[in-house]
Design a protein around this motif. Structure first.
Motif, short mmCIF file in Angstrom:
data_model
loop_
_atom_site.label_atom_id
_atom_site.label_comp_id
_atom_site.label_asym_id
_atom_site.label_seq_id
_atom_site.Cartn_x
_atom_site.Cartn_y
_atom_site.Cartn_z
N MET A 13 58.75 12.44 112.32
CA MET A 13 58.27 11.06 112.22
C MET A 13 57.39 10.92 110.97
N SER A 14 57.59 9.89 110.23
CA SER A 14 56.86 9.79 108.96
C SER A 14 55.42 9.39 109.21
N ASP A 15 54.60 9.64 108.24
CA ASP A 15 53.16 9.46 108.41
C ASP A 15 52.74 8.03 108.69
N GLU A 16 53.44 7.07 108.09
CA GLU A 16 53.03 5.67 108.29
C GLU A 16 53.00 5.31 109.77
N LEU A 17 53.92 5.91 110.54
CA LEU A 17 54.04 5.53 111.93
C LEU A 17 53.12 6.33 112.86
N GLU A 18 52.54 7.40 112.31
CA GLU A 18 51.72 8.28 113.13
C GLU A 18 50.52 7.56 113.80
N PRO A 19 49.80 6.71 113.06
CA PRO A 19 48.67 6.02 113.72
C PRO A 19 49.12 5.19 114.92
N LEU A 20 50.27 4.58 114.81
CA LEU A 20 50.75 3.77 115.93
C LEU A 20 51.08 4.66 117.13
N ARG A 21 51.64 5.83 116.85
CA ARG A 21 51.93 6.75 117.95
C ARG A 21 50.63 7.13 118.67
N GLN A 22 49.57 7.31 117.87
CA GLN A 22 48.28 7.67 118.48
C GLN A 22 47.68 6.54 119.28
N LEU A 23 48.13 5.31 118.98
CA LEU A 23 47.61 4.17 119.75
C LEU A 23 48.42 3.92 121.04
N ARG A 24 49.41 4.77 121.27
CA ARG A 24 50.16 4.62 122.52
C ARG A 24 49.16 4.74 123.68
#
Lengths: 197, 186
Positions: free
Chosen positions: A1-12
């Motif tokens: 998963m690319s870095d741009e999407l990582e913060p959103l994954r952490q907000l799950r």
């Protein structure tokens, strides 16, 4: 998963909130309600139309399987009748597509004098069937080994249609109007000349 | 029935509705988790709704697809999509929780840093809170549910290329918020 999407994954939410065991009974409760709703669903059988054909086969069991698995008819299962006759089990069954119904039965030479096309070498009727999404219905039929006698095409009168025979030579003509195809987001030629879609 | 595909279970349920409970047993847990992530406590009732809709549509299930998970994700997505507005509030709330937690966990670093952690998280939430529904759905199926492009395409009934372009747009939005990488641990 690319870095741009990582913060959103952490907000799950289950990454953010403390682990919440939740209500363990939710699944079983919802399942119980669902199955109870399903059991009380109004019968899916439709009333038989005032006119429907009785179609004759030498092997009506194989014919029924074929119509259901290849063409996508639905059997009105609770209507099926089986009886012993001439030393074998014979069956009457009813299958539907949309609001239309046909009856499947054993060829009966004595009383009704109806024959299977496989005995006659000819047939005397074609069954017209309006289907939803003819493209996928056609693709499934072909994938299941349908014997197509007229390829899928856009007819000049505003229908996409094809024809196929079943195991014993009855002819089935499947069609969907261009209006219906447009309504489900499909594409149709502006000036159909009978070409392939 | 354990060995059979979902497609076979759904086909069997056309004549015998009681077979549908098998489909529930196989997928309810994952679909429920998805609903909880998106709408929180409302998920309880929506779970039943998803499977009721699935039951009503079982005859139109594409039997070429052995695994019904994408189909059920698609139905669940349509069921929750009416709540898009409250989902926007929800993701902002998650950003506040995340900031609080980050703050509690590394107080020392936070003091050393020039900006407050809450700014970073709220920028992420703001970037996605008002995404159009179609992009939001696609993004969550990918990032939270970890579906493949192909599975998302099947779930939302769109071409794979559309999945890719929607995710690229979402990436571009989030790229602009660019969280400092040292804050992304934990």
């Amino acid at each position: 998963m690319s870095d741009e999407l990582e913060p959103l994954r952490q907000l799950r939410p289950d990454n953010v909130l403390p682990a919440d065991p939740g209500d363990p009974t939710v699944l079983s409760r919802q399942k119980e309600q669902l199955m109870s709703t399903i059991a009380h669903e109004p019968e899916t059988t439709l009333q038989l139309p005032d006119i429907y054909p009785r179609v004759a086969y030498n092997d009506e069991f194989a014919a029924l399987d074929y119509l259901v698995s290849v063409f996508g008819f639905t059997e009105l299962r609770e209507a099926r009748m089986e009886h012993e006759w001439d030393g074998r089990t014979q069956m009457h069954a009813w299958v539907r597509m949309g609001a239309g119904v046909v009856m499947i039965s054993h060829a009966n030479h004595d009383v009704h004098r109806i024959y299977s096309p496989s005995e006659l070498g000819n047939t005397t009727a074609i069954f017209h069937v309006k289907v939803h999404d003819i493209d996928s219905q056609y693709a499934k039929a072909v994938a299941q080994g349908a014997d197509v006698t007229m390829e899928l095409e856009d007819a000049f009168y505003g229908e996409r249609r094809y024809e196929a025979t079943d195991l014993e030579g009855h002819r089935w003509h499947f069609a969907e109007s261009h209006d219906a195809i447009r309504a489900r987001g499909g594409e149709v030629p502006d000036d159909p000349q009978g070409g392939k879609p | 029935m354990d060995e059979s595909t979902d497609a076979a279970v759904i086909a069997a349920s056309i004549d015998d509705p009681s077979c549908f409970s098998e489909l529930f047993d196989r997928h309810a847990r994952v679909i429920f988790r998805y609903l909880v992530r998106r709408v929180g406590p409302d998920a309880d009732d929506l779970l039943g709704e998803v499977f009721r809709v699935a039951f009503e549509r079982r005859e139109s299930y594409d039997s070429c697809r052995p695994d019904a998970a994408p189909w059920l994700y698609g139905i669940a997505t349509r069921v929750v999509s009416k709540q898009r507005r409250s989902e926007g509030r929800r993701i902002k709330a998650m950003a506040r929780y995340a900031a609080q937690r980050a703050g509690a966990e590394d107080m020392a670093e936070r003091v050393a840093a020039s900006t407050d952690a809450s700014d970073d998280w709220s920028r992420v939430a703001d970037a996605v809170a008002d995404l159009p529904s179609a992009e939001w759905d696609t993004l969550l199926l990918y990032v939270w549910e970890e579906l493949s492009y192909e599975q998302i395409a099947a779930a939302l009934d769109i071409p794979v290329g559309t999945v890719r372009s929607r995710l690229n747009r979402a990436r571009a939005r989030l790229r602009d918020t660019s969280l400092p990488s040292e804050r992304m641990g934990s």
